[in-house]
Design an enzyme around this catalytic site. Structure first.
Site, PDB file in Angstrom:
ATOM      1  N   ASP A  50     -29.699  -4.852  14.735  1.00  0.00           N
ATOM      2  CA  ASP A  50     -29.049  -3.789  14.577  1.00  0.00           C
ATOM      3  C   ASP A  50     -28.154  -2.963  15.981  1.00  0.00           C
ATOM      4  O   ASP A  50     -27.860  -4.283  17.003  1.00  0.00           O
ATOM      5  CB  ASP A  50     -30.230  -2.357  15.912  1.00  0.00           C
ATOM      6  N   GLU A  52     -25.457  -1.485  18.794  1.00  0.00           N
ATOM      7  CA  GLU A  52     -25.465  -0.404  19.957  1.00  0.00           C
ATOM      8  C   GLU A  52     -23.263  -0.223  19.756  1.00  0.00           C
ATOM      9  O   GLU A  52     -23.039  -1.465  19.663  1.00  0.00           O
ATOM     10  CB  GLU A  52     -25.761  -0.387  20.838  1.00  0.00           C
ATOM     11  N   HIS A 194     -32.633   3.219  20.974  1.00  0.00           N
ATOM     12  CA  HIS A 194     -31.682   3.181  20.647  1.00  0.00           C
ATOM     13  C   HIS A 194     -31.106   1.932  22.705  1.00  0.00           C
ATOM     14  O   HIS A 194     -29.902   2.014  22.516  1.00  0.00           O
ATOM     15  CB  HIS A 194     -30.668   4.169  21.408  1.00  0.00           C
ATOM     16  N   ASP A 199     -34.176  -1.503  18.544  1.00  0.00           N
ATOM     17  CA  ASP A 199     -34.358  -0.843  17.382  1.00  0.00           C
ATOM     18  C   ASP A 199     -34.678  -1.773  15.870  1.00  0.00           C
ATOM     19  O   ASP A 199     -35.618  -1.849  14.900  1.00  0.00           O
ATOM     20  CB  ASP A 199     -33.335   0.187  17.514  1.00  0.00           C
TER      21      ASP A 199
END
Length: 592
Positions: A50, A52, A194, A199
């Site tokens: 994951d 960001e 998030h 995540d």
């Protein structure tokens, strides 16, 4: 070690005994080898990732955090997490969403330092599979960063849990397929918020839950998982078990129906992989989909070489006439272009050509239309008569010339404009073309094409282009096949990738047998045994009559491969060579 040879039964059919016909039928108890099913899901290393980022696209956005969990067989093997200095301000909306501030990343390492460490952790080059929720987003950012750093993106297999969820999670269970929604549905141990690692951990639980639902649908191996989100009916997907236990080498496969009838015949480099592919979205042909719904099993004939498999396929299609194969059912009806045998010869298309006339005819052509276009191409450059009547040596009383004679495009032997001696020059030019020396025709037609194009008469130019293309294709096929089909015997060999030699024995253009020697062993005893036991092929009475043209072309393609060596050749009436100044040197004009 000698492999099964292509010894044929009377009529050129391959002998298939009851044991061969029943081999590999789905439903027969088979002890599967460990490698027969592919890679079981519990043996696959998944790297659940994951990211960001500062935005939604790799163009103009940067990574701010990477989180990953490496799992195999339900066990966590390791975790990776780090903030990343994006080298640009984080938009306030992103900070509100992720909680990552500019102050948090100011001391973090840049992506140039983080990415090599992450790729080493992931081990994508060692067979690991990348998993992500909406994987296109995460994989796109990682690939973009890798390429920007002049590194090589390892191109790992990618599994998208969003696509898997769409396959097995209905709208009655969840209003959407967001990670937070699926995490709530499956009661994951970690609630996604998030942040990259949280995540990723939640995605691991979602992945395992989805795999649990996919198992009853036949998705038990990595090869199944790659296509689990394909829009394939479940009834058809379940039939993928027909591939279980099939060999991983070259061969021929037959899909059979409820009564044991053969529905479809195909060939494969890897029988297991090819048959399994029919039950994924890679197979888009409606007609084949209909066949798969009817099929009840698969029969296979393992072969020593790919060439043997290709030839067996052609012969089985001709023998069995499967309803779902769309290949030519009457290859022997292909037309030839030759001159008629009369005082004033003309060009003619024939379906059968005596073997002794092979050097004075072009073909065989793939269709009557192609042969007609080639005939018209020759007529454009050579003033051979076009009337179809048989002309006597002395013109008939009251005979009249056609319009072509008035236009100067025919010498009009029908009315005495040319005698046999005068017409002989025209015949000689036509015979030169039929001998594959097409230079004069190519020059004439290319000149006409250029002139018509300059006048913007493009449709007429295209007609001449198509005629020239048909002629060159027919001449090139003649150059290729004449030496092959007139040579009584060719023994050729090619070194195999895994060691040893692959031998091919060809007689009059027909594959008479194949064999393979083991790595490190003396190959000559294998070659001698092949010559002694291969199919006997007598000289054919008709041109290309020992084998279908498709088979001879497959053999020719094999012989033309780099690394093929001629071991022994029994000379025929034509040298085993392609003319230097033949039609093959002319570039085929492209169709517009």
């Amino acid at each position: 070690m000698q492999r099964s040879l292509l010894a044929a039964a009377p009529g050129g059919r391959l002998p298939l005994d009851d044991a061969t016909r029943s081999a590999g039928v789905s439903g027969t108890p088979v002890q599967l080898g460990l490698g027969d099913l592919g890679t079981a899901l519990h043996e696959v290393t998944f790297v659940v990732v994951d990211l960001e980022t500062t935005g939604g696209s790799p163009a103009g956005s940067e990574i701010t955090e990477i989180g990953a969990v490496k799992v195999r067989g339900g066990e966590v093997l390791g975790e990776f997490q780090t903030l990343v200095n994006p080298g640009m301000p984080i938009p306030p909306t992103i900070t509100v969403l992720t909680g990552i501030t500019n102050a948090m990343v100011i001391q973090a390492p840049p992506i140039a330092e983080v990415l090599p460490a992450f790729l080493e952790f992931a081990g994508f080059g060692r067979g690991a599979v990348l998993v992500a929720h909406n994987a296109g987003f995460d994989a796109g950012f990682l690939r973009h960063a890798t390429e920007r750093m002049d590194l090589t993106w390892p191109r790992p297999p990618v599994v998208d849990t969003v696509k898997l969820a769409r396959r097995v999670v209905t709208k009655d269970e969840a209003p959407n397929h967001k990670l937070s929604t699926l995490a709530a549905l499956f009661s994951t141990a970690v609630t996604p918020d998030h942040r990259a690692l949280h995540d990723a951990r939640a995605t691991v639980d979602v992945l395992h839950a989805l795999l649990g639902r996919l198992g009853p649908l036949g998705v038990t191996h990595l090869e199944d998982l790659h296509t689990a989100s394909d829009p394939v009916p479940q009834k058809r997907r379940r039939k993928a078990t027909m591939a279980d236990g099939l060999p991983h080498g070259p061969g021929v496969y037959q899909f059979v129906g409820p009564g044991g009838e053969v529905l479809y015949v195909g060939t494969a480099v890897n029988l297991h992989r090819r048959v399994r592919s029919y039950f994924t979205a890679a197979e888009k042909r409606a007609r084949i989909g209909e066949m798969l719904d009817v099929a009840t099993g698969v029969r296979t004939i393992p072969c020593a070489t790919v060439l043997e498999a290709q030839v067996r396929e052609l012969r089985l299609i001709a023998e069995l006439d499967p309803p779902y194969n769309r290949r030519s059912r009457r290859p022997e009806r292909r037309p030839w272009l030759r001159l008629t045998d009369e005082p004033f010869p003309r060009l003619s298309l024939v379906r059968h050509l005596p073997a002794e006339q092979l050097g004075a005819a072009l073909g065989p052509f793939t269709s009557h239309r192609a042969a007609t276009e080639a005939l018209e191409a020759v007529q454009e450059a050579v003033a051979v008569r076009r009337c179809t009547a048989r002309l006597p040596l002395v013109p008939r009383a009251g005979a009249s010339a056609c319009a072509l004679a008035e236009m100067g495009r025919c010498g009009a032997p029908c009315v005495g404009g040319q005698d046999v001696a005068g017409y002989a020059g025209v015949v000689a030019r036509a015979r030169t073309v039929l001998g594959t020396d097409v230079d004069d025709v190519v020059g004439v037609l290319r000149g006409k094409i250029r002139a018509l194009a300059a006048q913007q008469r493009y449709e007429e130019a295209a007609t001449h282009r198509d005629r020239l293309q048909a002629l060159l294709a027919g001449a090139r096929r003649s150059e290729r096949l004449r030496p092959l089909v007139t040579t009584p015997e060719i023994l050729a060999a090619r070194r195999r990738d895994r060691g040893g030699w692959e031998f091919v024995l060809v007689r009059h253009g027909r594959l008479a047998g194949t064999a393979a020697s083991e790595p490190g062993a003396d190959p000559m005893p294998v070659a001698q045994a092949l010559r002694a036991t291969a199919e006997a092929v007598p000289p054919p009475a008709t041109a290309c009559g020992a084998a279908p043209v498709e088979e001879s072309e497959l053999v020719a393609s094999w012989l033309e491969q780099p690394g093929v060596r001629l071991v022994e050749v029994e000379p025929g009436v034509m040298p085993l060579a392609c003319p230097v100044r033949g039609a093959a040197r002319h570039q085929l004009p492209a169709r517009g």
